[in-house]
Design an enzyme around this catalytic site. Structure first.
Site, short mmCIF file in Angstrom:
data_model
loop_
_atom_site.label_atom_id
_atom_site.label_comp_id
_atom_site.label_asym_id
_atom_site.label_seq_id
_atom_site.Cartn_x
_atom_site.Cartn_y
_atom_site.Cartn_z
N PHE A 149 -11.05 18.18 -39.14
CA PHE A 149 -11.77 18.05 -37.87
C PHE A 149 -12.99 17.16 -37.98
CE2 PHE A 149 -9.72 22.25 -38.05
CZ PHE A 149 -8.85 22.14 -36.97
N LEU A 254 -20.70 16.26 -22.98
CA LEU A 254 -20.80 16.04 -21.53
C LEU A 254 -21.65 14.81 -21.27
CD1 LEU A 254 -21.25 19.57 -19.86
CD2 LEU A 254 -19.23 18.09 -19.85
N CYS A 264 -8.76 8.20 -32.76
CA CYS A 264 -8.24 9.57 -32.66
C CYS A 264 -7.97 10.02 -31.23
CB CYS A 264 -9.19 10.54 -33.34
SG CYS A 264 -9.44 10.12 -35.07
C1 UGA Z 1 -12.82 13.04 -33.02
C2 UGA Z 1 -13.12 14.55 -33.01
O1 UGA Z 1 -14.42 14.77 -32.47
C3 UGA Z 1 -13.04 15.13 -34.42
O2 UGA Z 1 -13.25 16.53 -34.41
C4 UGA Z 1 -11.66 14.82 -35.00
O3 UGA Z 1 -11.54 15.29 -36.34
C5 UGA Z 1 -11.44 13.31 -34.99
O4 UGA Z 1 -11.54 12.81 -33.64
C6 UGA Z 1 -10.07 13.03 -35.53
O5 UGA Z 1 -9.09 13.42 -34.90
O6 UGA Z 1 -9.97 12.53 -36.66
P1 UGA Z 1 -14.25 10.86 -33.66
O7 UGA Z 1 -13.06 10.08 -33.21
O8 UGA Z 1 -14.92 10.52 -34.94
O9 UGA Z 1 -13.85 12.43 -33.78
O10 UGA Z 1 -15.34 10.72 -32.51
P2 UGA Z 1 -16.06 11.66 -31.44
O11 UGA Z 1 -17.41 12.00 -31.92
O12 UGA Z 1 -15.17 12.77 -31.04
O13 UGA Z 1 -16.19 10.63 -30.24
C7 UGA Z 1 -15.03 10.11 -29.61
C8 UGA Z 1 -15.39 9.20 -28.48
O14 UGA Z 1 -15.91 9.95 -27.39
C9 UGA Z 1 -16.46 8.14 -28.79
O15 UGA Z 1 -16.04 6.91 -28.25
C10 UGA Z 1 -17.69 8.67 -28.12
O16 UGA Z 1 -18.58 7.65 -27.73
C11 UGA Z 1 -17.09 9.36 -26.91
N1 UGA Z 1 -17.95 10.42 -26.32
C12 UGA Z 1 -18.27 11.52 -27.05
C13 UGA Z 1 -18.38 10.32 -25.01
O17 UGA Z 1 -18.09 9.32 -24.32
N2 UGA Z 1 -19.15 11.30 -24.47
C14 UGA Z 1 -19.49 12.41 -25.19
O18 UGA Z 1 -20.20 13.28 -24.62
C15 UGA Z 1 -19.05 12.52 -26.51
#
Ligand code: UGA
Length: 437
Positions: A149, A254, A264
């Site tokens: 995760f 959010l 991912c």
């Molecule tokens: C995500 C999951 O959070 C991890 O738990 C999981 O292990 C991983 O995928 C995976 O499957 O390997 P990650 O892709 O590193 O992790 O990034 P996140 O922090 O989840 O962010 C994903 C995207 O959502 C980013 O582009 C971020 O900018 C965006 N985001 C995140 C938003 O637009 N708003 C938010 O409030 C949070």
């Protein structure tokens, strides 16, 4: 314990280094010779905070080595499968060719009692299929699904101190022999209180895809609210703060903005829909189609807003995009919304310059037609508009007064809603956020 880690990308390289940090003797294996040469020299082939220091630290102990030779997995008690499962070209489903190659490749080196531990994100049903392969080749070995995760940008701490472990074993039983072996692998984080759940194979696989789908849904929910806030003249950041104070909802994930990207969430929700269709349960996940559509609409919306900000036409407008990575503290540009927006603006006639502290070389490989400038001070010179699209700290801390002397027009679009609009407006800027009045 002797451990092999097959696949040394974002997941495997970090996992190998962290397992060595936990005291195990680890061999990291990958088919990519360049990657292995870098890792063997204690250099991270991608940017991940803390990884290079950790590689140096554990390599000095002699507990971590890297090779392209899969035969060196022989003698390890636990074999982690950490290869990628990208989206298939032109289809929603996941490409399992790397997982299948790794699982088949390890079979000749298995001894009785060994564990093959899948960490990659896979469509439900994969573990049972691979367990059958392992059972046929080496009946005394076991296949476990142990999803990962970790978040990019926090990968080292997430691996050393995860919020939970999930062990998927064939019978879902705590008594399964694989459980005590994995407990030994993770003894340090377990001793410091990390909870662990033992499930059957399909539940463990689904935990991962369900978790990522929930996160994607939460982001698209707030982005849908942003659309509504724009229509109604409300402010989505305040709305998120207020609903997030209900601890059943929570404020995390959010943040409305340009939407989610990366290697991912986008491909995982698509693969999940494709798998549900194969299982005859497609109706259960049709909402994810909407989650995906809301997310992709953000990119179009930013292009429209940029056009408005530039006075109605993008033609010849010099636009500087701050940020290319899909999120800060990463150099990963896979499905990066920032880069996709930059490319669309360029296609529509703007002259786009992209800057980013870490992701420029990856960005250049993906979109060589854009202009790239490593120095952000130079990148903003004479810009007609600035777009903050990845919330690196240095961009969040920009001073509107200092910046005003460099640009040609004081216009900024805050694609992550991280700037204080009143401060920028007071300094004479035209400020636009997403879902903010
Ligand atoms: C995500 C999951 O959070 C991890 O738990 C999981 O292990 C991983 O995928 C995976 O499957 O390997 P990650 O892709 O590193 O992790 O990034 P996140 O922090 O989840 O962010 C994903 C995207 O959502 C980013 O582009 C971020 O900018 C965006 N985001 C995140 C938003 O637009 N708003 C938010 O409030 C949070």
């Amino acid at each position: 314990m002797r451990i092999s880690v097959i696949g040394c990308g974002y997941l495997g390289a970090v996992h190998a280094a962290c397992m060595a940090k936990l005291g195990h003797e680890v061999v990291g294996i990958d088919v990519d010779e360049r990657k292995i040469a870098e890792l063997a020299a204690a250099r991270a082939p991608f940017y991940e905070p803390g990884l290079e220091d950790l590689l140096r630290e554990v390599q000095e102990t002699g507990r971590l080595s890297f090779t392209t030779n899969l035969a060196e997995a022989r003698g390890s008690a636990v074999h982690f499968v950490c290869v990628g499962t990208p989206q298939k070209k032109g289809e929603n489903g996941a490409d399992l060719s790397f997982v299948d190659a790794a699982a088949n490749g390890i079979l000749p080196y298995l001894s009785p009692g060994d564990l093959v531990v899948g960490k990659s994100t896979v469509p439900v049903g994969t573990a049972s299929r691979l367990a059958e392969l392992v059972r046929k080749e080496q009946p005394g070995a076991h296949l476990v699904w142990n999803p990962e995760f970790l978040r990019e940008g926090h990968a080292v701490s997430d691996t050393l101190n995860p919020d939970r472990f999930v062990y998927g074993v064939v019978d879902g039983s705590e008594e399964h022999p694989a459980v005590s072996i994995l407990d030994e692998v993770y003894s340090a984080p377990l001793a410091s209180g990390t909870p662990r759940l033992v499930t059957d194979h399909p539940t463990a696989e689904l935990v991962k895809t369900a978790a990522n789908s929930f996160l994607a849904t939460k982001i698209s929910f707030i982005n849908a609210m942003a659309e509504l806030c724009e229509a109604a003249g409300a402010d989505v950041s305040q709305l998120a703060d207020a609903i997030g104070m209900d601890d059943r909802i929570g404020r995390k994930f959010l943040n409305a903005g340009i939407g989610f990207g990366g290697g991912c969430l986008p491909k995982d929700i698509r693969a999940f829909m494709a798998r549900a269709g194969e299982l005859g349960a497609d109706q259960a996940l049709t909402f994810l189609r909407e989650v995906d559509a809301i997310n992709m609409r953000r990119r179009t919306r930013v292009v429209e807003l940029s056009r408005e900000l530039c006075g109605g036409s993008l033609l010849g407008q010099r636009i500087t995009v701050l940020g290319a990575a899909f999120k800060p503290e990463s150099d990963d540009v896979r499905d990066s919304p920032a880069l996709s927006i930059a490319a669309q603006l360029q296609l529509q006639g703007a002259v786009v310059t992209v800057t980013d502290p870490k992701a420029l070389s990856n960005a250049y490989q993906r979109f060589p037609e854009l202009n790239y400038e490593a120095d952000s001070g130079t990148a903003v010179q004479d810009a007609d508009a600035l777009l903050l699209l990845t919330e690196w700290k240095e961009y969040c801390d920009l001073d509107p007064y200092e910046l005003a002397v460099s640009v040609s027009s004081k216009r900024i679009l805050d694609g992550r809603n991280v700037l204080d609009p009143s401060k920028w407006r007071a300094a004479g800027w035209t400020y636009r956020g997403l879902g903010r009045s």
